[in-house]
Design an enzyme around this catalytic site. Structure first.
Site, PDB file in Angstrom:
ATOM      1  N   GLU A 163      -8.472  -5.041   8.851  1.00  0.00           N
ATOM      2  CA  GLU A 163      -8.692  -3.856   8.019  1.00  0.00           C
ATOM      3  C   GLU A 163      -9.650  -2.841   8.636  1.00  0.00           C
ATOM      4  O   GLU A 163      -9.399  -1.638   8.593  1.00  0.00           O
ATOM      5  CB  GLU A 163      -9.214  -4.271   6.631  1.00  0.00           C
ATOM      6  CG  GLU A 163      -9.424  -3.052   5.734  1.00  0.00           C
ATOM      7  CD  GLU A 163      -9.961  -3.378   4.352  1.00  0.00           C
ATOM      8  OE1 GLU A 163     -10.187  -4.559   4.043  1.00  0.00           O
ATOM      9  OE2 GLU A 163     -10.164  -2.421   3.584  1.00  0.00           O
ATOM     10  N   ASP A 214      -8.436  -9.846   6.599  1.00  0.00           N
ATOM     11  CA  ASP A 214      -9.263  -9.004   5.719  1.00  0.00           C
ATOM     12  C   ASP A 214     -10.638  -9.667   5.641  1.00  0.00           C
ATOM     13  O   ASP A 214     -10.786 -10.731   5.050  1.00  0.00           O
ATOM     14  CB  ASP A 214      -8.613  -8.902   4.329  1.00  0.00           C
ATOM     15  CG  ASP A 214      -9.252  -7.819   3.463  1.00  0.00           C
ATOM     16  OD1 ASP A 214     -10.393  -7.420   3.763  1.00  0.00           O
ATOM     17  OD2 ASP A 214      -8.597  -7.386   2.494  1.00  0.00           O
ATOM     18  N   HIS A 245      -5.764  -0.112  -9.071  1.00  0.00           N
ATOM     19  CA  HIS A 245      -5.040  -0.940  -8.091  1.00  0.00           C
ATOM     20  C   HIS A 245      -3.760  -1.536  -8.653  1.00  0.00           C
ATOM     21  O   HIS A 245      -2.862  -1.910  -7.907  1.00  0.00           O
ATOM     22  CB  HIS A 245      -5.939  -2.079  -7.584  1.00  0.00           C
ATOM     23  CG  HIS A 245      -7.079  -1.591  -6.740  1.00  0.00           C
ATOM     24  ND1 HIS A 245      -8.036  -2.426  -6.234  1.00  0.00           N
ATOM     25  CD2 HIS A 245      -7.409  -0.347  -6.321  1.00  0.00           C
ATOM     26  CE1 HIS A 245      -8.910  -1.723  -5.541  1.00  0.00           C
ATOM     27  NE2 HIS A 245      -8.557  -0.452  -5.584  1.00  0.00           N
ATOM     28  N   ASP A 254     -18.481  -6.470   5.576  1.00  0.00           N
ATOM     29  CA  ASP A 254     -17.092  -6.319   6.060  1.00  0.00           C
ATOM     30  C   ASP A 254     -17.076  -6.246   7.596  1.00  0.00           C
ATOM     31  O   ASP A 254     -16.283  -6.937   8.248  1.00  0.00           O
ATOM     32  CB  ASP A 254     -16.459  -5.021   5.511  1.00  0.00           C
ATOM     33  CG  ASP A 254     -16.412  -4.964   3.991  1.00  0.00           C
ATOM     34  OD1 ASP A 254     -15.308  -4.968   3.427  1.00  0.00           O
ATOM     35  OD2 ASP A 254     -17.493  -4.911   3.362  1.00  0.00           O
ATOM     36  N   ASP A 278      -3.896  -7.880   2.628  1.00  0.00           N
ATOM     37  CA  ASP A 278      -4.228  -8.126   1.221  1.00  0.00           C
ATOM     38  C   ASP A 278      -3.303  -9.145   0.562  1.00  0.00           C
ATOM     39  O   ASP A 278      -3.499  -9.498  -0.608  1.00  0.00           O
ATOM     40  CB  ASP A 278      -4.166  -6.818   0.417  1.00  0.00           C
ATOM     41  CG  ASP A 278      -5.365  -5.918   0.689  1.00  0.00           C
ATOM     42  OD1 ASP A 278      -6.449  -6.455   0.956  1.00  0.00           O
ATOM     43  OD2 ASP A 278      -5.205  -4.680   0.639  1.00  0.00           O
ATOM     44  N   LYS A 280      -7.025 -14.221  -6.899  1.00  0.00           N
ATOM     45  CA  LYS A 280      -5.970 -14.331  -7.927  1.00  0.00           C
ATOM     46  C   LYS A 280      -4.848 -15.252  -7.443  1.00  0.00           C
ATOM     47  O   LYS A 280      -4.378 -16.122  -8.172  1.00  0.00           O
ATOM     48  CB  LYS A 280      -5.400 -12.946  -8.269  1.00  0.00           C
ATOM     49  CG  LYS A 280      -6.402 -12.044  -8.991  1.00  0.00           C
ATOM     50  CD  LYS A 280      -5.773 -10.730  -9.425  1.00  0.00           C
ATOM     51  CE  LYS A 280      -5.652  -9.693  -8.332  1.00  0.00           C
ATOM     52  NZ  LYS A 280      -6.918  -9.228  -7.718  1.00  0.00           N
ATOM     53  N   THR A 308     -13.858  -5.728  -1.831  1.00  0.00           N
ATOM     54  CA  THR A 308     -15.225  -5.254  -1.529  1.00  0.00           C
ATOM     55  C   THR A 308     -15.930  -4.773  -2.800  1.00  0.00           C
ATOM     56  O   THR A 308     -17.126  -4.996  -2.976  1.00  0.00           O
ATOM     57  CB  THR A 308     -15.187  -4.119  -0.478  1.00  0.00           C
ATOM     58  OG1 THR A 308     -14.417  -4.586   0.640  1.00  0.00           O
ATOM     59  CG2 THR A 308     -16.571  -3.751   0.002  1.00  0.00           C
ATOM     60  N   ARG A 317       0.945  -7.467 -10.218  1.00  0.00           N
ATOM     61  CA  ARG A 317       0.315  -6.313  -9.561  1.00  0.00           C
ATOM     62  C   ARG A 317       1.347  -5.190  -9.512  1.00  0.00           C
ATOM     63  O   ARG A 317       2.142  -5.107  -8.572  1.00  0.00           O
ATOM     64  CB  ARG A 317      -0.124  -6.712  -8.145  1.00  0.00           C
ATOM     65  CG  ARG A 317      -0.937  -5.631  -7.424  1.00  0.00           C
ATOM     66  CD  ARG A 317      -1.267  -6.077  -6.010  1.00  0.00           C
ATOM     67  NE  ARG A 317      -2.215  -5.206  -5.375  1.00  0.00           N
ATOM     68  CZ  ARG A 317      -3.527  -5.303  -5.506  1.00  0.00           C
ATOM     69  NH1 ARG A 317      -4.067  -6.240  -6.261  1.00  0.00           N
ATOM     70  NH2 ARG A 317      -4.316  -4.458  -4.881  1.00  0.00           N
ATOM     71  N   SER A 349      -9.585  -9.289  -5.621  1.00  0.00           N
ATOM     72  CA  SER A 349      -9.219  -9.986  -4.380  1.00  0.00           C
ATOM     73  C   SER A 349      -8.085 -10.993  -4.514  1.00  0.00           C
ATOM     74  O   SER A 349      -7.536 -11.221  -5.595  1.00  0.00           O
ATOM     75  CB  SER A 349     -10.424 -10.702  -3.765  1.00  0.00           C
ATOM     76  OG  SER A 349     -10.623 -11.988  -4.333  1.00  0.00           O
TER      77      SER A 349
HETATM   78  N1  A2P Z   1      -4.113   2.379  -5.125  1.00  0.00           N
HETATM   79  C1  A2P Z   1      -4.153   1.095  -4.795  1.00  0.00           C
HETATM   80  N2  A2P Z   1      -3.200   0.254  -5.247  1.00  0.00           N
HETATM   81  C2  A2P Z   1      -3.237  -1.041  -4.932  1.00  0.00           C
HETATM   82  N3  A2P Z   1      -4.195  -1.604  -4.160  1.00  0.00           N
HETATM   83  C3  A2P Z   1      -5.180  -0.830  -3.677  1.00  0.00           C
HETATM   84  C4  A2P Z   1      -5.202   0.550  -3.971  1.00  0.00           C
HETATM   85  N4  A2P Z   1      -6.281   1.086  -3.372  1.00  0.00           N
HETATM   86  C5  A2P Z   1      -6.893   0.081  -2.716  1.00  0.00           C
HETATM   87  N5  A2P Z   1      -6.244  -1.086  -2.895  1.00  0.00           N
HETATM   88  C6  A2P Z   1      -6.562  -2.409  -2.330  1.00  0.00           C
HETATM   89  O1  A2P Z   1      -6.561  -3.419  -3.297  1.00  0.00           O
HETATM   90  C7  A2P Z   1      -7.324  -4.494  -2.761  1.00  0.00           C
HETATM   91  C8  A2P Z   1      -8.119  -5.129  -3.839  1.00  0.00           C
HETATM   92  O2  A2P Z   1      -7.229  -5.564  -4.787  1.00  0.00           O
HETATM   93  P1  A2P Z   1      -7.756  -6.056  -6.166  1.00  0.00           P
HETATM   94  O3  A2P Z   1      -7.990  -4.847  -7.011  1.00  0.00           O
HETATM   95  O4  A2P Z   1      -6.636  -6.919  -6.636  1.00  0.00           O
HETATM   96  O5  A2P Z   1      -8.998  -6.812  -5.906  1.00  0.00           O
HETATM   97  C9  A2P Z   1      -8.241  -3.943  -1.729  1.00  0.00           C
HETATM   98  O6  A2P Z   1      -7.928  -4.516  -0.497  1.00  0.00           O
HETATM   99  C10 A2P Z   1      -7.952  -2.477  -1.784  1.00  0.00           C
HETATM  100  O7  A2P Z   1      -7.927  -1.901  -0.544  1.00  0.00           O
HETATM  101  P2  A2P Z   1      -9.274  -1.365   0.120  1.00  0.00           P
HETATM  102  O8  A2P Z   1      -9.811  -2.496   0.905  1.00  0.00           O
HETATM  103  O9  A2P Z   1      -8.836  -0.279   0.971  1.00  0.00           O
HETATM  104  O10 A2P Z   1     -10.196  -0.954  -1.001  1.00  0.00           O
HETATM  105 MG    MG Z   2      -8.371  -6.177   0.812  1.00  0.00          MG
HETATM  106 MG    MG Z   3     -11.347  -5.665   2.862  1.00  0.00          MG
HETATM  107 MG    MG Z   4     -11.422  -2.337   1.890  1.00  0.00          MG
END
Ligand code: A2P
Ligand code: MG
Ligand code: MG
Ligand code: MG
Length: 353
Positions: A68, A133, A240, A45, A294, A267, A138, A281, A264
């Protein structure tokens, strides 16, 4: 074509950053740290963010950047800093000409830290702002699932250019989505796609390379007449987005196929190319604000491929409110002709709660 240089630089910068992320993906030690919100961050990252911002700062020195990551963990930890620098200093595109467009190598480890922190803009709806991002998903990256390197240019709060680099998606736009695409990923032969879009000019995909850009092909969402046959995508992480609400909505739409779970913005890319149809989502936590990096690139790519993207109330995503989508809750992305129907069911299911 509008924003031709911005698109070219963004595509090359994302392609270069994925050389680094793939190197980390294949290395044993990923240097994972836990951030204050308990989410992970890796040397991939930090390194990818340094390479992306270095390219943007060279090509468009007066643009603001919302990214980010920030450098404080590296400033506090000399060993981690050295590990990231060892990666960043050596990564370059195979094409000299392309590498020159990105301004070449980062000059020193101290410069690298300052570059990472150039992503600290507070965003907003005035002027040119890139949202970035370095590794989206991750957790997927660490798990060997899907991840994306994401870059978008907003002008006065409106997304004009979007690029997604997905190293673990199949090159073939027509390849059907397998249900284990989010688990069984790899960047072997036939994997690695760059998606791009410019507002009003459509969306494209092309195979990822280590040098010059390959020729693009136009992508389009699938025309679905019967929602029962739709494939819907959702996060792997149940924290998420609400798997329960999404299952209820799918069932009310008559969808019979199991959801395809992947991490990520892969999708958004997958539905834009017609490999899937719908991306849901729906919020789990009321207090979570989605981050602009994101969604910005994915939102444009889907809309330019014939889709509609709104939040769970039917409002367009507003990227001009700062670093987060402060005015939106949830995401509903679907082909234009069925989005209204999907949204109706989303509202009805969420309304009953
Ligand atoms: N509570 C949450 N609700 C929705 N998205 C979140 C939540 N916590 C973290 N994320 C973010 O969802 C993204 C990943 O989405 P997905 O699950 O669709 O792959 C990441 O960028 C993540 O951020 P972060 O980079 O801070 O972890
Ligand atoms: Mg992200
Ligand atoms: Mg990221
Ligand atoms: Mg992150």
């Amino acid at each position: 074509m509008a924003y031709e240089k911005e698109l070219q630089i963004a595509l090359l910068a994302v392609q270069r950053a994925t050389i680094l992320t793939k190197q980390v993906f294949h290395s044993h030690a990923k240097g994972t740290l836990s951030k204050s919100d308990a989410s992970p961050v890796t040397i991939g990252d930090f390194g990818a963010q340094a390479l992306l911002i270095s390219a943007l700062a060279h090509a468009f020195p007066s643009d603001a950047i919302v990214a980010e990551e920030e450098s404080s963990d590296l400033r506090d930890n000399a060993e981690l800093r050295r590990t990231v620098w060892d990666l960043v200093k050596d990564v370059q595109l195979d094409s000299k000409e392309a590498e020159n467009l990105l301004g070449g190598a980062v000059k020193s480890d101290a410069a690298m830290l300052d570059i990472i922190d150039k992503g600290n803009s507070s965003g907003g709806n005035k002027g040119r702002i890139w949202a970035l991002d370095p590794i989206d998903g991750t957790k997927g990256f660490l798990r060997g699932g899907q991840y994306a390197v994401c870059l978008a240019l907003m002008v006065d709060g409106d997304v004009k250019v979007g690029v997604l680099g997905c190293p673990n998606l199949p090159v073939d736009d027509a390849a059907p989505l397998s249900v284990n695409i989010g688990a069984n990923a790899s960047d072997e032969e036939g994997k690695g796609v760059l998606f791009g879009a410019v507002l009003g000019e459509g969306a494209t995909s092309r195979p990822m390379t280590r040098g010059e850009l390959q020729k693009e092909t136009k992508i389009q969402m699938k025309q679905i007449e019967d929602l029962k046959a739709a494939t819907f995508c959702e996060s792997v992480e149940a924290g998420h987005s609400s798997h329960g609400d999404q299952a209820e909505i799918a069932s009310q739409l008559g969808i019979t196929k199991a959801s395809v779970r992947m991490d990520s913005q892969a999708k958004y890319a997958s539905i834009a190319r017609g490999a899937g149809d719908i991306y849901l989502r729906l919020p789990v936590r009321k207090d979570y604000q989605e981050k602009i990096w994101d969604h910005a690139a994915g939102d444009l790519i889907v809309r330019e491929a014939g889709g509609e993207v709104t939040d769970a109330e039917g409002k367009r995503l507003d990227f001009g409110k700062g670093r987060t989508l402060a005015e939106n809750k949830g995401v509903v992305a679907a082909p234009k002709q069925v989005h209204g129907k999907v949204l109706e069911v989303v509202k009805s299911v969420l309304g009953k709660k």
